[in-house]
Motif scaffolding. Structure first.
Motif, mmCIF file in Angstrom:
data_model
loop_
_atom_site.group_PDB
_atom_site.id
_atom_site.type_symbol
_atom_site.label_atom_id
_atom_site.label_comp_id
_atom_site.label_asym_id
_atom_site.label_seq_id
_atom_site.Cartn_x
_atom_site.Cartn_y
_atom_site.Cartn_z
ATOM 1 N N SER A 1 108.659 77.018 74.326
ATOM 2 C CA SER A 1 108.605 76.525 72.946
ATOM 3 C C SER A 1 107.337 76.998 72.245
ATOM 4 O O SER A 1 107.357 77.356 71.058
ATOM 5 C CB SER A 1 108.663 74.995 72.927
ATOM 6 O OG SER A 1 107.551 74.439 73.622
ATOM 7 N N ARG B 1 113.823 74.303 63.809
ATOM 8 C CA ARG B 1 114.846 75.320 63.993
ATOM 9 C C ARG B 1 115.433 75.810 62.663
ATOM 10 O O ARG B 1 115.496 77.018 62.404
ATOM 11 C CB ARG B 1 115.968 74.792 64.890
ATOM 12 C CG ARG B 1 117.091 75.806 65.087
ATOM 13 C CD ARG B 1 118.121 75.341 66.093
ATOM 14 N NE ARG B 1 119.265 76.237 66.142
ATOM 15 C CZ ARG B 1 119.285 77.400 66.809
ATOM 16 N NH1 ARG B 1 118.216 77.793 67.462
ATOM 17 N NH2 ARG B 1 120.363 78.163 66.805
ATOM 18 N N ARG B 2 115.884 74.883 61.831
ATOM 19 C CA ARG B 2 116.499 75.291 60.566
ATOM 20 C C ARG B 2 115.494 76.016 59.677
ATOM 21 O O ARG B 2 115.830 77.018 59.019
ATOM 22 C CB ARG B 2 117.059 74.073 59.837
ATOM 23 C CG ARG B 2 118.234 73.413 60.558
ATOM 24 C CD ARG B 2 118.722 72.207 59.784
ATOM 25 N NE ARG B 2 119.774 71.492 60.506
ATOM 26 C CZ ARG B 2 120.315 70.360 60.097
ATOM 27 N NH1 ARG B 2 119.931 69.811 58.949
ATOM 28 N NH2 ARG B 2 121.257 69.770 60.815
ATOM 29 N N VAL C 1 114.593 79.074 68.772
ATOM 30 C CA VAL C 1 113.864 77.825 68.527
ATOM 31 C C VAL C 1 114.782 76.643 68.797
ATOM 32 O O VAL C 1 115.896 76.582 68.278
ATOM 33 C CB VAL C 1 113.340 77.765 67.073
ATOM 34 C CG1 VAL C 1 112.720 76.388 66.787
ATOM 35 C CG2 VAL C 1 112.325 78.855 66.837
ATOM 36 N N LYS C 2 114.293 75.717 69.592
ATOM 37 C CA LYS C 2 115.055 74.496 69.876
ATOM 38 C C LYS C 2 114.601 73.392 68.936
ATOM 39 O O LYS C 2 113.412 73.246 68.673
ATOM 40 C CB LYS C 2 114.878 74.063 71.329
ATOM 41 C CG LYS C 2 115.474 75.024 72.338
ATOM 42 C CD LYS C 2 115.308 74.506 73.757
ATOM 43 C CE LYS C 2 115.940 75.469 74.771
ATOM 44 N NZ LYS C 2 115.796 74.979 76.165
ATOM 45 N N ASN C 3 115.570 72.635 68.426
ATOM 46 C CA ASN C 3 115.229 71.590 67.479
ATOM 47 C C ASN C 3 114.759 70.344 68.209
ATOM 48 O O ASN C 3 115.486 69.759 68.981
ATOM 49 C CB ASN C 3 116.427 71.246 66.590
ATOM 50 C CG ASN C 3 115.973 70.760 65.220
ATOM 51 O OD1 ASN C 3 114.851 70.309 65.054
ATOM 52 N ND2 ASN C 3 116.859 70.852 64.251
ATOM 53 N N GLU C 4 113.491 69.978 67.962
ATOM 54 C CA GLU C 4 112.935 68.806 68.644
ATOM 55 C C GLU C 4 113.299 67.497 67.956
ATOM 56 O O GLU C 4 112.991 66.431 68.449
ATOM 57 C CB GLU C 4 111.411 68.940 68.738
ATOM 58 C CG GLU C 4 110.673 68.930 67.403
ATOM 59 C CD GLU C 4 110.629 70.312 66.755
ATOM 60 O OE1 GLU C 4 109.919 70.464 65.757
ATOM 61 O OE2 GLU C 4 111.320 71.225 67.245
ATOM 62 N N ALA D 1 113.587 83.478 66.001
ATOM 63 C CA ALA D 1 113.931 82.188 65.393
ATOM 64 C C ALA D 1 115.214 81.617 65.981
ATOM 65 O O ALA D 1 115.402 80.391 66.019
ATOM 66 C CB ALA D 1 114.065 82.340 63.879
ATOM 67 N N CYS D 2 116.103 82.480 66.427
ATOM 68 C CA CYS D 2 117.363 82.016 67.029
ATOM 69 C C CYS D 2 117.135 81.252 68.330
ATOM 70 O O CYS D 2 118.026 80.527 68.794
ATOM 71 C CB CYS D 2 118.293 83.204 67.287
ATOM 72 S SG CYS D 2 118.856 84.050 65.774
ATOM 73 N N LEU E 1 115.042 79.574 60.996
ATOM 74 C CA LEU E 1 116.179 80.445 60.706
ATOM 75 C C LEU E 1 116.230 80.820 59.230
ATOM 76 O O LEU E 1 116.384 82.001 58.874
ATOM 77 C CB LEU E 1 117.484 79.767 61.128
ATOM 78 C CG LEU E 1 117.718 79.628 62.630
ATOM 79 C CD1 LEU E 1 118.943 78.755 62.909
ATOM 80 C CD2 LEU E 1 117.890 81.003 63.275
ATOM 81 N N TYR F 1 109.796 69.785 57.779
ATOM 82 C CA TYR F 1 109.645 69.869 59.236
ATOM 83 C C TYR F 1 109.586 68.472 59.860
ATOM 84 O O TYR F 1 110.194 68.234 60.907
ATOM 85 C CB TYR F 1 108.378 70.649 59.600
ATOM 86 C CG TYR F 1 108.067 70.572 61.078
ATOM 87 C CD1 TYR F 1 108.769 71.334 61.993
ATOM 88 C CD2 TYR F 1 107.078 69.709 61.560
ATOM 89 C CE1 TYR F 1 108.504 71.250 63.354
ATOM 90 C CE2 TYR F 1 106.803 69.614 62.913
ATOM 91 C CZ TYR F 1 107.518 70.388 63.805
ATOM 92 O OH TYR F 1 107.268 70.289 65.145
#
Length: 386
Positions: free
Chosen positions: A174, A239-240, A379-382, A376-377, A243, A233
């Motif tokens: 991350s 993530r969004r 990235v995990k959404n925390e 960016a693809c 992207l 954020y």
């Protein structure tokens, strides 16, 4: 002060190096303090606020520098900066207090020397490509020496309990992904900021001030969007934003690779503004996202690694763009003899050669943007449920 009073290039360079040391200390410190004193759920907003300071100032630089160069001496570029620097020193003495635990630590002199030689040689080699070419002995030697010393630096730092630069943090996915995104975004932005004014001045005949004013709207929008992106954020995670931001960055960079001598100024302003919106959506939010899996002292080390990656990659990216621009332009230039026999033809072909160089440089910047979007693809959404 050294650069302001300099009588030769060596002193100017010395002054700039000292400036770089100061910035290298200040920026990571700002980010570390923001990450430490605010809880994770508020870090995005605070980093967005900090992003105005960190990102807006370089974005405004071309406009301010253009005004100074058009109306005053080059020395005033440094002389006028003494005023805000003096104010900053006074405010630091008056208001800054320790907010985190301070402990003494030894400076690893060998690590500092290895990193200085390694990164310095690598950047020198890349910077020399424009004048000497990729096959030049000095270029190849500098790059190889740089890579060897960087490898030695990493090997020395990896097992250290208190490293000079904690490169082991790069094993945290991350952190690495978020750091790469911010570094590549900054590289693309600075690269465009360097090459675009050159196009406006050398091809379109603009003055430094007017070329700076062309990118001023994008700089102002950057400051506004930085605040908004910080709040976003905190609500939806990184993530969004990563992207959307890298997508806008890439899409806005593509048209620069297709510029002509007749491209409308309004089109250039709009494209640059979209690019800056993309960068603002990414830079500080993803800097906050890089700290998600870091705890305690790792936060300060993470900020140092993040800042190092950003500065080194930006310098390397700018050097690469400059070398591509110079090489393509040089290879496309008409024969000098044509200047005497057909001056109008020579002038037209010189313009064409310049456009080939600028398009090639912007195309490389587009590649940086594409790589940024690919990262960016991952990235995990925390933020759960976002």
């Amino acid at each position: 002060m050294i650069s302001y009073t300099a009588g030769n290039f060596g002193l100017i360079l010395t002054g700039r190096l000292i400036q770089a040391i100061g910035v290298g200390i200040t920026f990571p410190t700002i980010q570390t303090v923001l990450l430490v004193i605010f809880p994770p759920e508020k870090r995005g907003s605070m980093m967005g606020l900090g992003g105005i300071v960190i990102g807006l100032a370089p974005a405004l630089g071309p406009t301010v520098a253009g005004f100074i160069l058009d109306n005053y001496s080059w020395r005033d570029l440094f002389g006028l900066m003494l005023i805000p620097v003096g104010i900053a020193i006074v405010m630091t003495i008056a208001f800054v207090r320790p907010v985190i635990e301070v402990k003494k630590s030894k400076i690893d002199v060998w690590a500092m020397m290895l990193s200085t030689i390694g990164f310095g040689a690598l950047l020198y080699g890349l910077s020399s490509v424009g004048s000497d070419g990729w096959t030049s002995r000095i270029v190849i030697t500098s790059i190889v020496v740089g890579l060897i010393f960087i490898g030695a630096f990493v090997r020395r730092e990896w097992p250290q309990k208190e490293p000079f630069l904690n490169v082991r943090l790069l094993t945290i996915p991350s952190f690495t992904v978020a750091s790469m995104i911010t570094a590549l975004s900054n590289t693309t932005m600075i690269g465009i900021q360097v090459v675009l004014p050159m196009y406006l001045q050398n091809v379109r005949g603009m003055s430094p001030l007017h070329s700076g004013l062309m990118i001023l709207p994008g700089a102002l929008i950057y400051g506004v969007v930085s605040l908004i992106s910080g709040h976003l954020y905190d609500q939806m995670g990184g993530r969004r934003l990563a992207l959307v931001g890298t997508f806008l960055l890439t899409i806005a960079t593509v048209p620069f690779a297709m510029l002509t001598r007749q491209t409308s100024y309004s089109f250039i302003i709009c494209e640059y503004t979209v690019l800056m919106i993309g960068v603002a959506l990414v830079t500080m939010p993803l800097t906050a996202a890089s700290s998600v899996d870091l705890k305690g002292i790792q936060l300060s080390h993470g900020t140092a690694v993040n800042s190092t990656m950003r500065q080194v990659m930006t310098s390397m990216g700018t050097a690469i763009l400059g070398s591509v621009l110079a090489n393509v332009m040089s290879n496309s230039n008409p024969a000098h003899s044509l200047l005497q026999s057909a001056p109008l033809v020579y002038r037209n072909q010189s313009y064409i050669a310049a456009m080939h160089g600028f398009r090639a440089a912007f195309l490389v910047a587009t590649v940086f943007g594409i790589i940024d979007f690919i990262f960016a693809c991952f990235v995990k959404n925390e933020k759960k449920g976002a």
